[in-house]
Design an enzyme around this catalytic site. Sequence first.
Site, PDB file in Angstrom:
ATOM      1  N   ARG A 129       0.878  -1.180   0.000  1.00 26.85           N
ATOM      2  CA  ARG A 129       0.000   0.000   0.000  1.00 26.85           C
ATOM      3  C   ARG A 129       0.906   1.218   0.000  1.00 26.85           C
ATOM      4  NH1 ARG A 129      -4.455   0.734   4.604  1.00 26.85           N
ATOM      5  NH2 ARG A 129      -2.747   1.658   5.774  1.00 26.85           N
ATOM      6  N   SER A 198     -12.417  -4.612   1.187  1.00 25.37           N
ATOM      7  CA  SER A 198     -12.681  -4.084   2.522  1.00 25.37           C
ATOM      8  C   SER A 198     -14.180  -4.003   2.762  1.00 25.37           C
ATOM      9  CB  SER A 198     -12.062  -2.685   2.673  1.00 25.37           C
ATOM     10  OG  SER A 198     -10.662  -2.736   2.497  1.00 25.37           O
ATOM     11  N   LYS A 227      -5.403   5.770   8.291  1.00 23.89           N
ATOM     12  CA  LYS A 227      -6.438   6.212   7.355  1.00 23.89           C
ATOM     13  C   LYS A 227      -7.247   7.315   8.004  1.00 23.89           C
ATOM     14  CE  LYS A 227      -7.518   2.568   4.063  1.00 23.89           C
ATOM     15  NZ  LYS A 227      -8.626   1.744   3.511  1.00 23.89           N
TER      16      LYS A 227
END
Length: 299
Positions: A129, A198, A227
């Site tokens: 990521r 997700s 996040k």
Amino acid sequence: MDAVDVFFDERISTRNTHGTGCTLASSIAAELAKGLPMLSAVKIAKHFVETVLNYGKDLGIGRGPQGSFDHSLKLKGSICKLNAPRAFSPSDLFLYAVTDSGMNKNWGRSITDAVEAAIEGGATIVQLREKNLETRDFIEAAKECVSICHSKGVPILINDRVDVALACNADGVHVGQSDMPVFTVRSLLGPEKIIGVSCKTPEQAQEAWVNGADYIGSGGVFPTNTKANNRTIGLDGLKEVCLASKLPVVAIGGIGISNAQSVMEIDAPNLEGVAVVSGLFNSESVLSATKQLHGVLKQ
């Protein structure tokens, strides 16, 4: 009633097919005995039969209309190595390492160094990521990471970026609810690649199964800084997602050594592991942090 579509686009031209049905059934049974779900077992068995057929397609044994199916492909040495990646197993989710370019930069590590250390420490699957890298740089780093992971037999996925996954031959992609739809990702990657999605709600979990995902990442379970504005669902929300799904689930969000055990103790048989970012990569030693967390999960 469900509509089931079957599409055949390729056949191996050979007469040596005697025994393929028995071998396929036996292979499926063997994989199920190992604890794999039906879909994974069938994928592995099909790939084995296909590989043996291709290996022995020109074998000249017998005079009848149907030749023997040759199981001795391993005797042929290196040319018999399977080209396709191994099938996804739910146990791959046990310790899911999710990289972060900012954390690696803060500790003066390259992505490849971080991935190599995580695998050595016991990570069972890796997700890249990397939000801050240019596409060209991301692809080059991803290719190196793919090489490292495949040499260790560890699957590697790319977060969001289907283009990067295709360019570096990663094992699959993980997408969020606001990213490319799972069924579109599947159409681009094909049937063999791993797709994770997700999910925060039971409805999203049910949709993931229908659209062809292989697993669910559910969270954030706990508050996290990785996040922005990420709504937490807590242990109760995680359990609801698990119970609503036929897919294996990995928990994510604020998970580390202090709370990983409480996550794994929820009563949900399809919860296979935890996905961790800061707990591994925001550490002086990724190797030590991964080893410690792996030990906690083993308990």
